[in-house]
Write a protein that holds these residues in place. Structure first.
Motif, PDB file in Angstrom:
ATOM      1  N   SER A  27       0.806  -1.227   0.000  1.00 54.68           N
ATOM      2  CA  SER A  27       0.000   0.000   0.000  1.00 54.68           C
ATOM      3  C   SER A  27       0.833   1.267   0.000  1.00 54.68           C
ATOM      4  O   SER A  27       0.298   2.363  -0.125  1.00 54.68           O
ATOM      5  CB  SER A  27      -0.912   0.035   1.234  1.00 54.68           C
ATOM      6  N   SER A  28       2.123   1.147   0.170  1.00 52.01           N
ATOM      7  CA  SER A  28       2.994   2.315   0.269  1.00 52.01           C
ATOM      8  C   SER A  28       4.236   2.109  -0.575  1.00 52.01           C
ATOM      9  O   SER A  28       4.513   1.006  -1.021  1.00 52.01           O
ATOM     10  CB  SER A  28       3.395   2.535   1.728  1.00 52.01           C
ATOM     11  N   GLY A  29       4.964   3.184  -0.774  1.00 50.48           N
ATOM     12  CA  GLY A  29       6.216   3.104  -1.518  1.00 50.48           C
ATOM     13  C   GLY A  29       6.072   3.674  -2.912  1.00 50.48           C
ATOM     14  O   GLY A  29       5.025   4.191  -3.297  1.00 50.48           O
ATOM     15  N   LEU A  30       7.153   3.602  -3.676  1.00 55.19           N
ATOM     16  CA  LEU A  30       7.169   4.166  -5.017  1.00 55.19           C
ATOM     17  C   LEU A  30       6.147   3.478  -5.921  1.00 55.19           C
ATOM     18  O   LEU A  30       5.353   4.128  -6.579  1.00 55.19           O
ATOM     19  CB  LEU A  30       8.570   4.065  -5.624  1.00 55.19           C
ATOM     20  N   MET A  31       6.169   2.165  -5.959  1.00 56.80           N
ATOM     21  CA  MET A  31       5.166   1.427  -6.741  1.00 56.80           C
ATOM     22  C   MET A  31       4.151   0.870  -5.757  1.00 56.80           C
ATOM     23  O   MET A  31       4.282  -0.242  -5.276  1.00 56.80           O
ATOM     24  CB  MET A  31       5.829   0.315  -7.556  1.00 56.80           C
ATOM     25  N   GLN A  32       3.165   1.701  -5.429  1.00 57.86           N
ATOM     26  CA  GLN A  32       2.181   1.297  -4.437  1.00 57.86           C
ATOM     27  C   GLN A  32       0.896   0.834  -5.107  1.00 57.86           C
ATOM     28  O   GLN A  32       0.493   1.374  -6.124  1.00 57.86           O
ATOM     29  CB  GLN A  32       1.900   2.429  -3.461  1.00 57.86           C
ATOM     30  N   LEU A  33       0.321  -0.177  -4.522  1.00 53.44           N
ATOM     31  CA  LEU A  33      -0.957  -0.695  -4.986  1.00 53.44           C
ATOM     32  C   LEU A  33      -1.918  -0.590  -3.803  1.00 53.44           C
ATOM     33  O   LEU A  33      -2.118  -1.545  -3.061  1.00 53.44           O
ATOM     34  CB  LEU A  33      -0.800  -2.147  -5.453  1.00 53.44           C
ATOM     35  N   ARG A  34      -2.448   0.600  -3.614  1.00 47.90           N
ATOM     36  CA  ARG A  34      -3.341   0.865  -2.487  1.00 47.90           C
ATOM     37  C   ARG A  34      -4.763   0.529  -2.943  1.00 47.90           C
ATOM     38  O   ARG A  34      -5.504   1.376  -3.430  1.00 47.90           O
ATOM     39  CB  ARG A  34      -3.218   2.314  -2.041  1.00 47.90           C
ATOM     40  N   LEU A  35      -5.123  -0.747  -2.789  1.00 55.59           N
ATOM     41  CA  LEU A  35      -6.418  -1.224  -3.272  1.00 55.59           C
ATOM     42  C   LEU A  35      -7.593  -0.479  -2.648  1.00 55.59           C
ATOM     43  O   LEU A  35      -8.655  -0.391  -3.249  1.00 55.59           O
ATOM     44  CB  LEU A  35      -6.539  -2.731  -3.032  1.00 55.59           C
ATOM     45  N   SER A  36      -7.390   0.081  -1.460  1.00 56.90           N
ATOM     46  CA  SER A  36      -8.441   0.867  -0.810  1.00 56.90           C
ATOM     47  C   SER A  36      -8.822   2.082  -1.644  1.00 56.90           C
ATOM     48  O   SER A  36      -9.940   2.598  -1.518  1.00 56.90           O
ATOM     49  CB  SER A  36      -7.984   1.302   0.579  1.00 56.90           C
ATOM     50  N   GLU A  37      -7.954   2.524  -2.532  1.00 61.25           N
ATOM     51  CA  GLU A  37      -8.262   3.650  -3.416  1.00 61.25           C
ATOM     52  C   GLU A  37      -9.392   3.296  -4.384  1.00 61.25           C
ATOM     53  O   GLU A  37     -10.010   4.182  -4.964  1.00 61.25           O
ATOM     54  CB  GLU A  37      -7.025   4.101  -4.181  1.00 61.25           C
ATOM     55  N   GLY A  38      -9.669   2.019  -4.543  1.00 62.11           N
ATOM     56  CA  GLY A  38     -10.817   1.612  -5.351  1.00 62.11           C
ATOM     57  C   GLY A  38     -12.132   2.119  -4.779  1.00 62.11           C
ATOM     58  O   GLY A  38     -13.131   2.266  -5.494  1.00 62.11           O
ATOM     59  N   LEU A  39     -12.130   2.433  -3.482  1.00 62.97           N
ATOM     60  CA  LEU A  39     -13.328   2.987  -2.846  1.00 62.97           C
ATOM     61  C   LEU A  39     -13.561   4.443  -3.233  1.00 62.97           C
ATOM     62  O   LEU A  39     -14.607   5.010  -2.919  1.00 62.97           O
ATOM     63  CB  LEU A  39     -13.217   2.869  -1.319  1.00 62.97           C
ATOM     64  N   CYS A  40     -12.604   5.037  -3.920  1.00 64.39           N
ATOM     65  CA  CYS A  40     -12.738   6.442  -4.325  1.00 64.39           C
ATOM     66  C   CYS A  40     -13.863   6.664  -5.325  1.00 64.39           C
ATOM     67  O   CYS A  40     -14.195   7.807  -5.636  1.00 64.39           O
ATOM     68  CB  CYS A  40     -11.416   6.959  -4.883  1.00 64.39           C
ATOM     69  N   VAL A  41     -14.474   5.609  -5.817  1.00 66.95           N
ATOM     70  CA  VAL A  41     -15.654   5.767  -6.688  1.00 66.95           C
ATOM     71  C   VAL A  41     -16.927   6.001  -5.875  1.00 66.95           C
ATOM     72  O   VAL A  41     -17.938   6.432  -6.423  1.00 66.95           O
ATOM     73  CB  VAL A  41     -15.854   4.551  -7.624  1.00 66.95           C
ATOM     74  N   LEU A  42     -16.899   5.721  -4.575  1.00 66.76           N
ATOM     75  CA  LEU A  42     -18.109   5.834  -3.763  1.00 66.76           C
ATOM     76  C   LEU A  42     -18.744   7.230  -3.769  1.00 66.76           C
ATOM     77  O   LEU A  42     -19.978   7.335  -3.801  1.00 66.76           O
ATOM     78  CB  LEU A  42     -17.839   5.364  -2.337  1.00 66.76           C
ATOM     79  N   PRO A  43     -17.964   8.319  -3.735  1.00 69.09           N
ATOM     80  CA  PRO A  43     -18.608   9.637  -3.783  1.00 69.09           C
ATOM     81  C   PRO A  43     -19.417   9.888  -5.059  1.00 69.09           C
ATOM     82  O   PRO A  43     -20.274  10.767  -5.084  1.00 69.09           O
ATOM     83  CB  PRO A  43     -17.431  10.614  -3.680  1.00 69.09           C
ATOM     84  N   TYR A  44     -19.173   9.118  -6.087  1.00 67.76           N
ATOM     85  CA  TYR A  44     -19.973   9.208  -7.317  1.00 67.76           C
ATOM     86  C   TYR A  44     -21.445   8.942  -6.988  1.00 67.76           C
ATOM     87  O   TYR A  44     -22.332   9.543  -7.572  1.00 67.76           O
ATOM     88  CB  TYR A  44     -19.450   8.183  -8.331  1.00 67.76           C
ATOM     89  N   PHE A  45     -21.668   8.052  -6.035  1.00 66.27           N
ATOM     90  CA  PHE A  45     -23.017   7.679  -5.625  1.00 66.27           C
ATOM     91  C   PHE A  45     -23.474   8.420  -4.374  1.00 66.27           C
ATOM     92  O   PHE A  45     -24.647   8.741  -4.228  1.00 66.27           O
ATOM     93  CB  PHE A  45     -23.087   6.166  -5.342  1.00 66.27           C
ATOM     94  N   ALA A  46     -22.549   8.623  -3.432  1.00 65.16           N
ATOM     95  CA  ALA A  46     -22.881   9.209  -2.125  1.00 65.16           C
ATOM     96  C   ALA A  46     -21.780  10.207  -1.750  1.00 65.16           C
ATOM     97  O   ALA A  46     -20.724   9.806  -1.261  1.00 65.16           O
ATOM     98  CB  ALA A  46     -23.004   8.113  -1.074  1.00 65.16           C
ATOM     99  N   PRO A  47     -21.998  11.504  -1.964  1.00 59.49           N
ATOM    100  CA  PRO A  47     -20.968  12.512  -1.719  1.00 59.49           C
ATOM    101  C   PRO A  47     -20.377  12.480  -0.305  1.00 59.49           C
ATOM    102  O   PRO A  47     -19.201  12.788  -0.121  1.00 59.49           O
ATOM    103  CB  PRO A  47     -21.695  13.834  -1.974  1.00 59.49           C
ATOM    104  N   GLU A  48     -21.172  12.075   0.676  1.00 58.08           N
ATOM    105  CA  GLU A  48     -20.675  12.065   2.055  1.00 58.08           C
ATOM    106  C   GLU A  48     -19.537  11.068   2.276  1.00 58.08           C
ATOM    107  O   GLU A  48     -18.791  11.180   3.241  1.00 58.08           O
ATOM    108  CB  GLU A  48     -21.817  11.777   3.044  1.00 58.08           C
ATOM    109  N   THR A  49     -19.375  10.139   1.365  1.00 60.97           N
ATOM    110  CA  THR A  49     -18.286   9.179   1.516  1.00 60.97           C
ATOM    111  C   THR A  49     -16.914   9.811   1.232  1.00 60.97           C
ATOM    112  O   THR A  49     -15.893   9.240   1.595  1.00 60.97           O
ATOM    113  CB  THR A  49     -18.495   7.932   0.629  1.00 60.97           C
ATOM    114  N   ALA A  50     -16.892  11.001   0.613  1.00 57.93           N
ATOM    115  CA  ALA A  50     -15.616  11.700   0.384  1.00 57.93           C
ATOM    116  C   ALA A  50     -14.936  12.013   1.713  1.00 57.93           C
ATOM    117  O   ALA A  50     -13.720  11.856   1.845  1.00 57.93           O
ATOM    118  CB  ALA A  50     -15.840  12.979  -0.426  1.00 57.93           C
TER     119      ALA A  50
END
Length: 159
Positions: A27-50
């Motif tokens: 989740s950290s470092g130069l080549m990071q794969l922070r899968l939790s960033e996939g949740l960044c689509v949630l505000p598309y449906f519910a702004p309060e999730t931002a």
């Protein structure tokens, strides 16, 4: 803000932090794969999730021992991306655009944090490119299935 919106934000924060910490080595470092960033689509449906994404990012960065620049600017980058994604959703634009704010903003901000704060030994453009690649993988490989799962039950979830 009503109780449902507050709960959605809190659940989003908890999920973001949990997923990030659970896979901390990638989740950290130069080549990071922070899968939790996939949740960044949630505000598309519910702004309060931002706000939930922001709080979850702060928590995850603190738990994983990120430097203060990362805690502050990385979390603010996630908040900015979430707010822009909420605007995309309000305007009814394509769900395929929803992950782009997280990819672009995090590439620019986290690229700078890695290059100048952590001094990872790579040029800024390389840092930004690596972050963009990891973000794109996380936001599209995780985020788009999240969108697909939400679409059929969107009215029930977000009324």
């Amino acid at each position: 803000m009503n109780a449902k919106k507050l709960a959605r934000g809190a659940i989003t924060a908890a999920l973001y932090a949990l997923i990030t910490v659970a896979i901390a080595p990638i989740s950290s470092g130069l080549m990071q794969l922070r899968l939790s960033e996939g949740l960044c689509v949630l505000p598309y449906f519910a702004p309060e999730t931002a706000i939930g994404l922001f709080v979850g990012c702060v928590a995850a960065n603190l738990i994983t021992g990120a430097m203060w620049l990362d805690v502050v600017f990385g979390s603010l980058a996630t908040l900015a991306a979430g707010l822009i994604t909420a605007m995309i959703g309000k305007r009814g634009l394509s769900k395929w655009i929803a992950p782009l704010p997280a990819v672009i903003i995090n590439a620019l901000v986290i690229g700078a944090v890695l290059c100048y704060g952590y001094k990872v030994g790579a040029e800024y453009y390389a840092c930004a490119l690596y972050v963009a690649l990891g973000e794109a993988i996380s936001c599209y490989a995780v985020g788009m299935p999240v969108c697909a799962a939400i679409r059929p039950i969107e009215k029930k979830l977000f009324g």
